[in-house]
Design a protein around this motif. Structure first.
Motif, mmCIF file in Angstrom:
data_model
loop_
_atom_site.group_PDB
_atom_site.id
_atom_site.type_symbol
_atom_site.label_atom_id
_atom_site.label_comp_id
_atom_site.label_asym_id
_atom_site.label_seq_id
_atom_site.Cartn_x
_atom_site.Cartn_y
_atom_site.Cartn_z
ATOM 1 N N HIS A 163 29.907 48.786 47.433
ATOM 2 C CA HIS A 163 31.109 48.171 46.868
ATOM 3 C C HIS A 163 31.542 46.910 47.627
ATOM 4 N N HIS B 202 32.161 42.982 46.647
ATOM 5 C CA HIS B 202 33.327 42.118 46.892
ATOM 6 C C HIS B 202 32.898 40.784 47.507
ATOM 7 N N ASP C 73 38.930 44.924 41.965
ATOM 8 C CA ASP C 73 37.673 45.570 41.582
ATOM 9 C C ASP C 73 37.217 45.131 40.185
HETATM 10 ZN ZN LIG Z 1 37.351 47.209 45.999
#
Ligand SMILES: [Zn+2]
Lengths: 339, 231
Positions: free
Chosen positions: A115, A119, A304
């Motif tokens: 993740h 980013h 996100d």
């Molecule tokens: Zn995140």
């Protein structure tokens, strides 16, 4: 001439169900995010089981929408990239199993993405990365300084030893009775404030790039408690401004020092808290002064999304990294280099 | 017509392929391994063995719950993504009914049992001959449920992997009216799932969600709070 690469990204690590198609790891063709924030508001935070339930309700709709907006059929894709971790385990499982089933149905290669790598790679959707690069990852779950010497090479030089910055923001917001999610409200109050309470700066040992925010959070709580005992009214915006000043000063100073020490050619910010106005202003001014190129992606790419997962997944795909049908959600996954 | 059946509602992983009325392959494993790790590899392997390609599938059948929240979500996510990706119909069958099919042709009622802790169970009563629900799927205090089952006055055949936990209680409440399926008939079979799916209508894939039979703790607490508040 090399052929274009189209990757479908899927992200379900927390409370956004997201899918996106990205071309060559740099160009967003479609980017769909179904946010659950309204559903979690009544609980004052993300409830993992409810997040998982929403992901199952949304997952095929969101993937279909991403393909429709891209005007693409599954057989025009080169790979499927999905967030493998870290995150909420039940939430991750929905994205991972949907990605596996989709990849199996169309016999497409599968890539499991970290993740935070996502980013960081959100920035590549705006401009090409220059190495060595320093990434400041700052969100509800993370506060990290990551040094990159090349694509897929991650060296975490500093991280939080307790709360993530976004977590501290949410906790302080709660004590000020601000609605969830509290970060943006603190940022706004701080911005409007005509004064600020002085809270301590937590630097840790000399030379450390690590962070600690739980002490600052406790100082804020103690201050409010003592004021209440004295029957004093403290304007909440003074608390917000004081808290934010402390976070911003420490984060900016450490990022600037790291950028100088490692002689980086580019600094990028990533994660939901990177959207914070106070932090943006301070970082931009500090790196301007040093003459180091500094970038923050637009808000929609800070929070996100699946475009960032597709962007990182594309580079992994090009490096020949492949996941299998046994891929699992990995809630505590470490950020490892792609070798 | 080639059906793929998937049941991941509890510890057992049950998958099968059927061509019309013929079972091509069927697998049930009862190992405490995360379905997220095992379900897709098992499906891939089974289809390879049967020489069935994803594009050959014409129907997907899935056990919709109740059961382990995570378990049913994994099965349903795989099933609905496959059905949507391949543009083929999705059939959903109660996980309790799939278990009840183990007792098919029993002259009386079939009671599938999944333990849900603290004296509760996911359970139901199905007619042994027709497999129609007599008392619908529910999450209940198991003793209360058994007391109600007793008033119907018919013999009850119990099935399910969690029977061992509740056997004593069942005998205590139902005495001679209680019958127990043999150990090999206590796990779900995906061929049963497929046969039941063949008798059911297809679902709207995008809106297919698990049948949890229970709201989340957070929602229950929230509802309680709202009730307590003067409006
Ligand atoms: Zn995140």
């Amino acid at each position: 001439m090399t052929e274009d690469i189209y990757v479908l990204g899927i992200e379900t690590s927390c409370d956004e169900t997201a899918a996106s198609v990205v071309k060559n790891g740099k160009e967003i063709i479609s980017n769909v995010v179904a946010s659950q924030i309204e559903s979690h508001k009544r609980f004052g935070g993300v409830v993992p089981e409810i997040a998982s339930r929403h992901h199952v309700e949304q997952i095929t709709l969101v993937i279909e929408e991403a393909l429709t907006q891209a005007g693409m059929a599954p057989n025009e894709l080169d790979a499927v990239a999905v967030t493998e971790g870290p995150g909420l385990v039940g939430a991750l499982l929905v994205g991972v199993n949907a990605a596996k089933a989709f990849a199996f149905a169309h016999q497409l290669p599968l890539v499991g993405v970290h993740h935070i790598a996502g980013h960081i790679y959100a920035n590549r959707l705006e401009q090409e990365m220059e190495f060595p690069l320093l990434a400041l990852v700052i969100s509800g779950g993370h506060t990290e300084l990551v040094l990159m010497k090349e694509h897929g090479d991650f060296d975490v030089i500093g991280e939080t030893r307790d709360d993530a910055a976004g977590e501290a923001y949410d906790k302080v917001a709660r004590t000020l009775n601000l609605p969830y999610p509290g970060g943006p409200h603190i940022d706004r109050l701080a911005h409007e404030s005509d004064g600020a309470i002085e809270f301590p700066r937590v630097w840790l040992e000399e030379g450390s790039y690590d962070f600690s925010f739980s002490g600052l959070k406790s100082s804020v709580l103690n201050y409010l408690h003592n004021a209440a005992q004295r029957g004093e009214e403290i304007p909440p915006e003074h608390i917000a401004a004081g808290f934010q000043n402390s976070v911003v000063e420490v984060v900016t100073a450490k990022a600037v020092r790291a950028a100088a020490q490692y002689k980086v050619r580019q600094v990028i910010a990533a994660g939901g808290v990177a959207a914070n106005k106070g932090l943006r202003t301070s970082l931009t001014a500090a790196f301007d002064e040093k003459g180091i190129p500094f970038y923050i992606p637009p808000l929609a790419l800070c929070t996100d999304n699946a475009a960032m997962i597709a962007a990182a997944g594309t580079v992994m795909f090009e490096k020949g990294i492949r996941g299998t049908m046994a891929m699992n959600g990995r809630p505590g996954m470490e950020l490892a280099s792609w070798t | 017509m080639i059906y793929l059946g998937i049941d991941t509602s509890n510890y057992p992983l049950a998958i099968a392929l059927m061509e019309d009325q013929t079972v091509l392959i069927e697998e049930t494993t009862n190992l405490k391994i995360n379905h997220s790790l095992t379900a897709m590899p098992a499906i891939e392997e089974m289809m390879k063995k049967a020489k069935v390609a994803p594009a050959d599938l014409t129907h997907i059948a899935v056990a919709e719950g109740p059961g382990s929240y995570t378990g049913i979500r994994i099965g349903l996510t795989i099933a609905k993504t496959l059905a949507w990706s391949l543009k083929i119909p999705l059939h959903m069958v109660s996980s309790l009914k799939v278990l009840a099919a183990n007792g098919q042709s029993f002259d009386g009622l079939v009671c599938p049992v999944m333990d849900a802790r603290r004296g509760t169970a996911f359970t139901a009563l199905y007619d042994g001959k027709t497999l129609e629900p007599v008392v619908g799927d529910q999450h209940s205090d198991f003793r209360e449920f058994l007391n109600k089952a007793k008033t119907i006055g018919k013999p009850v055949l119990f099935t399910g992997a969690d029977l061992v936990i509740h056997e004593g209680l069942i005998r205590e409440v139902l005495g001679g009216m209680a019958h127990f399926s043999a150990p090999q008939n206590r796990l779900p079979r995906a061929s049963n799932l497929i046969v039941l799916a063949q008798q059911s209508d297809a679902q709207d894939v995008h809106h297919a969600v698990p049948e949890y039979q229970r709201i989340t703790e957070a929602e229950a607490n929230y509802n309680k709070q709202q009730e307590g508040q003067p409006s």
